[in-house]
Design an enzyme around this catalytic site. Sequence first.
Site, PDB file in Angstrom:
ATOM      1  N   SER A 129      -5.375   4.724  14.110  1.00 54.48           N
ATOM      2  CA  SER A 129      -6.700   5.505  13.855  1.00 54.48           C
ATOM      3  C   SER A 129      -6.640   6.287  15.277  1.00 54.48           C
ATOM      4  CB  SER A 129      -7.332   5.347  12.975  1.00 54.48           C
ATOM      5  OG  SER A 129      -7.767   5.356  11.549  1.00 54.48           O
ATOM      6  N   TYR A 181       2.324  10.704  10.118  1.00 53.70           N
ATOM      7  CA  TYR A 181       1.197   9.985  10.891  1.00 53.70           C
ATOM      8  C   TYR A 181       1.552   8.121  10.643  1.00 53.70           C
ATOM      9  CZ  TYR A 181      -3.286   7.488   9.300  1.00 53.70           C
ATOM     10  OH  TYR A 181      -4.578   7.103   9.047  1.00 53.70           O
TER      11      TYR A 181
HETATM   12  O1  DON Z   1      -3.826   4.527   7.925  1.00 54.31           O
HETATM   13  C1  DON Z   1      -4.334   4.323   7.559  1.00 54.31           C
HETATM   14  O2  DON Z   1      -4.487   3.063   6.976  1.00 54.31           O
HETATM   15  C2  DON Z   1      -3.714   2.737   9.234  1.00 54.31           C
HETATM   16  N1  DON Z   1      -2.486   3.077   9.576  1.00 54.31           N
HETATM   17  C3  DON Z   1      -4.682   3.110  10.454  1.00 54.31           C
HETATM   18  C4  DON Z   1      -6.473   3.108   9.506  1.00 54.31           C
HETATM   19  C5  DON Z   1      -7.168   3.203  10.622  1.00 54.31           C
HETATM   20  O3  DON Z   1      -6.954   2.475  12.042  1.00 54.31           O
HETATM   21  C6  DON Z   1      -8.915   2.909  10.760  1.00 54.31           C
HETATM   22  N2  DON Z   1      -9.382   2.353  11.650  1.00 54.31           N
HETATM   23  N3  DON Z   1      -9.977   2.025  12.144  1.00 54.31           N
END
Ligand code: DON
Length: 326
Positions: free
Chosen positions: A72, A199
Amino acid sequence: MDSSAAPEHQNAAASVQRWLEQFRSCASQGQLATYIPALADNNPTDLGICLIGREGQTIRAGEWNTPFTLQSVSKVISFLVACITRGVPYVLDRVDVEPTGDPFNSIIRLETNKPGKPFNPMINAGAITVASMLPGDTVEEKVEHILHLLERFVGKRLAINEDVFESEWGTAHRNRSLAYYLKAIGYLEADVEVALEVYLKQCAIEVTAEDLAQIGLVLSCDGIHPWTHEQIIPVEVAKMTKALMLTCGMYNASGKFAAFVGLPAKSGVAGGILVTVPPRVADQDLPFLSGCGIGIYGPSIDECGNSVAGVKLLKHISREWKMSIF
Ligand code: DON
């Protein structure tokens, strides 16, 4: 640790080293993000930090050089690319800048609020919308914009960890459902699978804590690279992004992070935290008074998705060195 530096810098580096070891065991209070199967291979007790100041002074400790995926944290970079290439009004027509207080992968507000505009670009829904509006028709073109901006921040070409990407691509049922729902309500410009692939590829870009510190430093300087003096991002975009990081960057723990650390930051489930420290005035000589960037790596995360040991370490450093912006 930079042994050639002034004694006060060496003292600061020794303190960071000590604090890092003190908080390392907190990893046991969290867990690896095994919903992305490839992340289960990480070492939960790894903890690394890098701080880089405007004059180039650097402190590195623990696993500061261990590669991990942005996850994220990449949402900050894609948002910057979208604002720079599409313009702020275009972006804000399609994604808001309001905190949610919900988990990062929540779907609920897309339906309970009409017309369903994602609340902010730091949650998955908003980030998938932002991924869809990046310039280019193909996944490669869109991802290239992100890699290019990152290269300007860190001075080297970063790579996508294909294993992590494949691992998440195969299990991204919730993100896929978010993307399809966004398409249904008119908040996705590209094909669903294109937006999702962009994404997830941006999430799988590999960095170190030092790379994150460099990005944080440029944000601290309002988008100007302090050594090349190059304006990498417009001042108003840098300021808006820092506000977003402060209010939404740590998800449903953003309030507590603002209260107890008091710095704009963005976390990722692989354990990274990007932090930016503005210049500050203090009544004593403290390290990094003219601002710095901080990068953290600590892959054991809490229920909000934030590095457990990383947050504790940041809380301690911010208090000791009076870094809170409040
Ligand atoms: O989309 C997701 O679930 C992961 N690729 C990224 C989520 C994430 O890093 C949330 N963070 N703290």
